[in-house]
Design an enzyme around this catalytic site. Sequence first.
Site, short mmCIF file in Angstrom:
data_model
loop_
_atom_site.label_atom_id
_atom_site.label_comp_id
_atom_site.label_asym_id
_atom_site.label_seq_id
_atom_site.Cartn_x
_atom_site.Cartn_y
_atom_site.Cartn_z
N ASP A 167 5.98 -1.34 8.32
CA ASP A 167 4.74 -1.65 7.60
C ASP A 167 4.14 -0.34 7.10
OD1 ASP A 167 2.76 -3.18 6.46
OD2 ASP A 167 2.03 -4.05 8.33
N ASP A 168 3.20 -0.45 6.15
CA ASP A 168 2.59 0.77 5.63
C ASP A 168 1.66 1.41 6.65
OD1 ASP A 168 0.79 -1.34 5.37
OD2 ASP A 168 0.28 -0.94 3.28
N ASP A 228 -3.88 -0.79 11.64
CA ASP A 228 -5.31 -0.47 11.66
C ASP A 228 -5.92 -0.97 12.97
OD1 ASP A 228 -8.14 -0.64 11.25
OD2 ASP A 228 -7.88 -0.56 9.11
#
Length: 165
Positions: free
Chosen positions: A98-99, A102
Amino acid sequence: MSLPEKAFPVSWDQFHRDARALAWRIAGMGNGWKAIVCITRGGLVPAAIISRELGIRVIETVCVASYHDYSKQGEIEVLKEVHAELLANDGENVLIVDDLTDTGKTAGLVRAMLPKAHFATVYAKPKGRPLVDTFVTEVSQDTWIYFPWDLGFSYQEPIAKDHAG
Ligand SMILES: O=P(O)(O)OC[C@H]1O[C@H](OP(=O)(O)OP(=O)(O)O)[C@H](O)[C@@H]1O
Ligand SMILES: [Mg+2]
């Protein structure tokens, strides 16, 4: 989630370098990967770069959406599951990409689907960090990362303008 105070804009060039740095780290773990599972949509770009660097040609998606509005997280929705073949053996030798992580909610959800997979993100914030195995750069929780595919050119206020202290 309240509006993040700091901005961390990432150019295409920087993202490419950081995703390649992630590929270098993963390369050091051997080459037994049977597939990449990328978390759409943000994971598509790093998955393409890692796929190219490591020669992993089987790419699967898990389609998850949670930030419907800029910086506001809603209910996590799974729009498409992982193919049953990759779920076998709890995702052993599968690389999840995934980028960023968070709050860690997306990572937690996908990890539960593939508990033995290796979870890699380019960026990580402190809350999500314990949920990923490998990442490149940590940014603070009160920072919003702006990815190049979401950006255009615009004027930036100086940092000190509204910043007391
Ligand atoms: O750790 P969390 O708080 O769960 O947030 C991280 C996730 O949020 C973003 O995806 P988003 O749901 O916005 O969808 P997108 O990838 O399509 O932009 C990002 O790409 C991660 O997948
Ligand atoms: Mg995403």
